[in-house]
Design an enzyme around this catalytic site. Structure first.
Site, PDB file in Angstrom:
ATOM      1  N   LYS A 198      31.211  38.259  29.290  1.00 11.11           N
ATOM      2  CA  LYS A 198      31.356  37.126  30.202  1.00 11.11           C
ATOM      3  C   LYS A 198      32.596  37.350  31.035  1.00 11.11           C
ATOM      4  O   LYS A 198      33.662  37.687  30.499  1.00 11.11           O
ATOM      5  CB  LYS A 198      31.491  35.839  29.369  1.00 11.11           C
ATOM      6  N   LYS A 253      41.290  36.505  26.608  1.00  9.79           N
ATOM      7  CA  LYS A 253      41.194  35.140  27.126  1.00  9.79           C
ATOM      8  C   LYS A 253      39.984  34.423  26.517  1.00  9.79           C
ATOM      9  O   LYS A 253      40.082  33.301  26.029  1.00  9.79           O
ATOM     10  CB  LYS A 253      41.039  35.202  28.651  1.00  9.79           C
ATOM     11  N   LYS A 267      33.853  42.161  33.539  1.00 10.14           N
ATOM     12  CA  LYS A 267      34.244  41.813  34.909  1.00 10.14           C
ATOM     13  C   LYS A 267      33.487  42.723  35.859  1.00 10.14           C
ATOM     14  O   LYS A 267      33.112  43.839  35.482  1.00 10.14           O
ATOM     15  CB  LYS A 267      35.755  42.024  35.090  1.00 10.14           C
ATOM     16  N   GLY A 312      31.821  33.525  39.123  1.00  7.42           N
ATOM     17  CA  GLY A 312      32.537  33.801  40.368  1.00  7.42           C
ATOM     18  C   GLY A 312      33.950  34.282  40.097  1.00  7.42           C
ATOM     19  O   GLY A 312      34.436  34.272  38.971  1.00  7.42           O
ATOM     20  N   ASP A 313      34.613  34.728  41.124  1.00  5.91           N
ATOM     21  CA  ASP A 313      36.043  35.060  41.099  1.00  5.91           C
ATOM     22  C   ASP A 313      36.455  35.083  42.575  1.00  5.91           C
ATOM     23  O   ASP A 313      35.751  34.485  43.417  1.00  5.91           O
ATOM     24  CB  ASP A 313      36.284  36.420  40.398  1.00  5.91           C
ATOM     25  N   THR A 333      39.349  25.572  36.224  1.00  5.59           N
ATOM     26  CA  THR A 333      40.494  26.474  36.032  1.00  5.59           C
ATOM     27  C   THR A 333      41.790  25.763  36.427  1.00  5.59           C
ATOM     28  O   THR A 333      42.790  25.817  35.697  1.00  5.59           O
ATOM     29  CB  THR A 333      40.308  27.773  36.831  1.00  5.59           C
ATOM     30  N   SER A 336      32.667  27.622  31.828  1.00  8.91           N
ATOM     31  CA  SER A 336      31.473  28.446  32.036  1.00  8.91           C
ATOM     32  C   SER A 336      30.681  28.556  30.741  1.00  8.91           C
ATOM     33  O   SER A 336      29.443  28.513  30.748  1.00  8.91           O
ATOM     34  CB  SER A 336      31.866  29.853  32.485  1.00  8.91           C
TER      35      SER A 336
HETATM   36  P1  NDP Z   1      39.704  32.206  45.773  1.00  9.30           P
HETATM   37  O1  NDP Z   1      39.061  33.336  46.479  1.00  9.30           O
HETATM   38  O2  NDP Z   1      39.051  30.869  45.790  1.00  9.30           O
HETATM   39  O3  NDP Z   1      41.204  32.006  46.309  1.00  9.30           O
HETATM   40  C1  NDP Z   1      42.170  32.990  46.259  1.00  9.30           C
HETATM   41  C2  NDP Z   1      43.341  32.506  47.093  1.00  9.30           C
HETATM   42  O4  NDP Z   1      44.437  33.383  46.961  1.00  9.30           O
HETATM   43  C3  NDP Z   1      43.009  32.444  48.575  1.00  9.30           C
HETATM   44  O5  NDP Z   1      43.719  31.377  49.143  1.00  9.30           O
HETATM   45  C4  NDP Z   1      43.534  33.791  49.057  1.00  9.30           C
HETATM   46  O6  NDP Z   1      43.838  33.821  50.434  1.00  9.30           O
HETATM   47  C5  NDP Z   1      44.788  33.892  48.240  1.00  9.30           C
HETATM   48  N1  NDP Z   1      45.207  35.288  48.137  1.00  9.30           N
HETATM   49  C6  NDP Z   1      44.480  36.355  47.783  1.00  9.30           C
HETATM   50  N2  NDP Z   1      45.216  37.466  47.815  1.00  9.30           N
HETATM   51  C7  NDP Z   1      46.441  37.079  48.200  1.00  9.30           C
HETATM   52  C8  NDP Z   1      47.643  37.755  48.425  1.00  9.30           C
HETATM   53  N3  NDP Z   1      47.727  39.081  48.263  1.00  9.30           N
HETATM   54  N4  NDP Z   1      48.719  37.019  48.806  1.00  9.30           N
HETATM   55  C9  NDP Z   1      48.643  35.683  48.964  1.00  9.30           C
HETATM   56  N5  NDP Z   1      47.510  34.984  48.777  1.00  9.30           N
HETATM   57  C10 NDP Z   1      46.441  35.677  48.396  1.00  9.30           C
HETATM   58  O7  NDP Z   1      39.939  32.706  44.277  1.00  9.30           O
HETATM   59  P2  NDP Z   1      40.230  31.853  42.987  1.00  9.30           P
HETATM   60  O8  NDP Z   1      41.081  30.678  43.322  1.00  9.30           O
HETATM   61  O9  NDP Z   1      38.965  31.658  42.276  1.00  9.30           O
HETATM   62  O10 NDP Z   1      41.064  32.903  42.131  1.00  9.30           O
HETATM   63  C11 NDP Z   1      42.480  33.027  42.229  1.00  9.30           C
HETATM   64  C12 NDP Z   1      42.992  33.794  41.014  1.00  9.30           C
HETATM   65  O11 NDP Z   1      42.636  33.092  39.824  1.00  9.30           O
HETATM   66  C13 NDP Z   1      42.446  35.208  40.828  1.00  9.30           C
HETATM   67  O12 NDP Z   1      43.427  35.997  40.207  1.00  9.30           O
HETATM   68  C14 NDP Z   1      41.292  34.992  39.845  1.00  9.30           C
HETATM   69  O13 NDP Z   1      40.982  36.165  39.131  1.00  9.30           O
HETATM   70  C15 NDP Z   1      41.915  33.943  38.951  1.00  9.30           C
HETATM   71  N6  NDP Z   1      40.974  33.148  38.177  1.00  9.30           N
HETATM   72  C16 NDP Z   1      40.013  32.396  38.768  1.00  9.30           C
HETATM   73  C17 NDP Z   1      39.166  31.620  37.997  1.00  9.30           C
HETATM   74  C18 NDP Z   1      38.173  30.702  38.613  1.00  9.30           C
HETATM   75  O14 NDP Z   1      37.535  29.940  37.868  1.00  9.30           O
HETATM   76  N7  NDP Z   1      38.004  30.673  39.919  1.00  9.30           N
HETATM   77  C19 NDP Z   1      39.237  31.642  36.521  1.00  9.30           C
HETATM   78  C20 NDP Z   1      40.340  32.387  36.015  1.00  9.30           C
HETATM   79  C21 NDP Z   1      41.148  33.135  36.811  1.00  9.30           C
HETATM   80  P3  NDP Z   1      42.726  34.224  51.533  1.00  9.30           P
HETATM   81  O15 NDP Z   1      42.007  32.938  51.823  1.00  9.30           O
HETATM   82  O16 NDP Z   1      43.545  34.714  52.671  1.00  9.30           O
HETATM   83  O17 NDP Z   1      41.844  35.278  50.930  1.00  9.30           O
END
Ligand code: NDP
Length: 443
Positions: A89, A113, A125, A164-165, A208, A375
């Site tokens: 997962k 995790k 992943k 998703g991610d 999250t 999830s």
């Molecule tokens: P999203 O795609 O919804 O959002 C990611 C955000 O981070 C966007 O605003 C993006 O900007 C920004 N971003 C990406 N790269 C950079 C960077 N190098 N510098 C600054 N900002 C950046 O993803 P999520 O919110 O789902 O995921 C965020 C993190 O959380 C990831 O590490 C993911 O693996 C982790 N995560 C997510 C989960 C989930 O349920 N969604 C669960 C557990 C962990 P831009 O719009 O410009 O791309």
């Protein structure tokens, strides 16, 4: 040489050019020294060699046609890391930077995790170097359908359940699910993060971010502190960041920053979440537009969120976004708590600096486990062909996050590392998986 150092050396040698994977393995293995001293049976059974090698890593070509009629080619991946305690997962990430090293780090972290959630899920992943940004809906659909045309043969509700991610939200999951259903002629819980009309769980979108705040709240309470009235720096403006900000506000705190990969905003009066949701969730726009909604806020290109003084920092964007100099700025400006919403957002040096300077540090694999936990609740609802209410799911999520904190706190104390929640999370997550592997023999 200790078993840990020997394994670490082998992992670095066998996986060249994968710095993120090296970083994740180093952090986990180093905190396991006391466990391995106490349990020599793990070495005898080769647990470290096995747990650092994915069960399976698949790479495939994804061919699709863009709106100009031109054929495009991307790479698709799925890393099935460990299924000792349940089906694989973990999310799918669509971003140009995606490669095996990044997916292996994410899959490896996911194993621990998922174990911490207390639910029966293994770790995996996947994703692609495809960039959904700037693509039309039709192009995203064409890509997702082609991606699933290969992936479907490797996954299933009892085998591997992706989610998703980064770059994979509700729209992408919908297209992926539709294609899986068509290829298999089967309506099952093979993906999570689905839309509500077709098997999604209420509160998954929020999980999250909300979970991060439930965890942070539990950590603060255990250290005789409270979240109400605190100033919070948040990075990112995606799914995790938005719902972290929403719950922080609900608990009486004030988020003052958010960012995307182009720049960041500082709103000293408190982030206007309605504006952020409109920019990011509805229009898929840029954070630079925020100042149109809030003329008193500041927008800066580049990075800089961590220079703003705060009590609590919540990195919610991506890996290695909080560097040593950011950690130094946070400590200097009086921050006392850092909890990770993104996966491995702090570099090893930053994590060590924060911990050395007395910051209460909640590592990602514990603090952001609310998403995957919900999830797993979505999987349960799909199996039962039943739906819980938002409040029911939210209550379960809160209980899971409080439990995770209690377990890692206890593991940290048991192994002589009180308040070292990095060690606590690695140890508690590892022991359950290692014992399951021991029980299942040399497979
Ligand atoms: P999203 O795609 O919804 O959002 C990611 C955000 O981070 C966007 O605003 C993006 O900007 C920004 N971003 C990406 N790269 C950079 C960077 N190098 N510098 C600054 N900002 C950046 O993803 P999520 O919110 O789902 O995921 C965020 C993190 O959380 C990831 O590490 C993911 O693996 C982790 N995560 C997510 C989960 C989930 O349920 N969604 C669960 C557990 C962990 P831009 O719009 O410009 O791309």
């Amino acid at each position: 040489m200790s078993y840990v150092s020997e394994t670490l050396e082998t992992v670095l040698q066998k996986n060249p050019g994968e710095p993120e994977f090296h970083q994740a393995v180093t952090e986990v293995l180093q905190s396991l020294e006391p466990v391995l001293e106490k349990h020599p049976e793990y070495e005898q059974a080769g647990i470290l060699e096995r747990i650092t090698e994915p069960d399976r890593a698949i790479r495939f070509r994804v061919t699709w046609v863009d709106d100009a009629g031109r054929v495009q080619v991307n790479r698709g991946y799925r890393v099935q890391f460990n299924n000792a305690i349940g089906p694989y997962k973990g999310g799918l990430r669509f971003r140009p930077s995606v490669n095996f090293g990044i997916l292996k780090f994410l899959g490896f972290e996911q194993v621990f995790k998922n174990s911490l959630t207390g639910l029966p899920i293994g770790g995996g992943k996947g994703g692609s170097d495809f960039d959904p940004k700037g693509k039309s809906d039709r192009e995203v659909m064409a890509f997702c359908q082609s991606f699933m045309t290969e992936l479907y043969r490797h996954i299933g509700p009892d085998t591997d359940v992706p989610a998703g991610d980064i770059g994979v939200g509700g729209r992408e999951i919908g297209y992926l699910f539709g294609q899986y259903k068509r290829l298999r002629n089967e309506f099952s819980g093979v993906l999570t993060g689905k839309g509500l009309p077709y098997g999604g769980s209420l509160a998954r979108t929020q999980a999250t971010g909300y979970g991060l705040l439930y965890f942070t709240d539990a950590l603060l309470k255990a250290n005789e502190k409270s979240i109400a009235g605190k100033t919070v720096d948040i990075s990112g403006a995606g799914n995790v960041a938005i719902y972290a900000a929403e719950k922080a506000i609900a608990l009486g705190a004030k988020p003052v920053t958010m960012s995307d990969s182009t720049g960041w905003v500082h709103d000293a009066d408190g982030i206007d979440l309605k504006a952020v949701k409109e920019i990011k969730e509805i229009r898929r726009g840029r954070m630079s537009e925020y100042i149109k909604y809030r003329p008193n806020a500041e927008y800066h290109e580049g990075r800089g969120v961590w220079t703003i003084p705060c009590d609590i920092a919540l990195p919610c964007a991506t890996q290695n976004e909080l560097h040593l100099e950011d950690a130094e700025a946070l400590v200097k400006n009086g921050c006392t708590v850092v909890c990770e919403g993104a996966n491995m957002p702090s570099t090893l040096e930053a994590t060590q600096y924060l911990q050395k300077n007395g910051i209460l540090f909640g590592p990602a694999k514990a603090a952001n486990a609310g998403g995957v936990a919900t999830s797993a609740l979505e999987m349960s609802q799909n199996s039962m062909r039943y739906s819980w209410t938002f409040e029911e799911v939210d209550q379960k999520l809160k209980g899971i996050m409080e439990n995770i904190f209690a377990n890692i706190d206890e593991a940290a104390k048991e192994y002589g590392k009180p308040r070292n929640y990095v060690s606590g999370a690695n140890i508690a997550g590892f022991i359950k998986v290692a014992n399951a592997m021991l029980a299942q023999g040399a497979v």
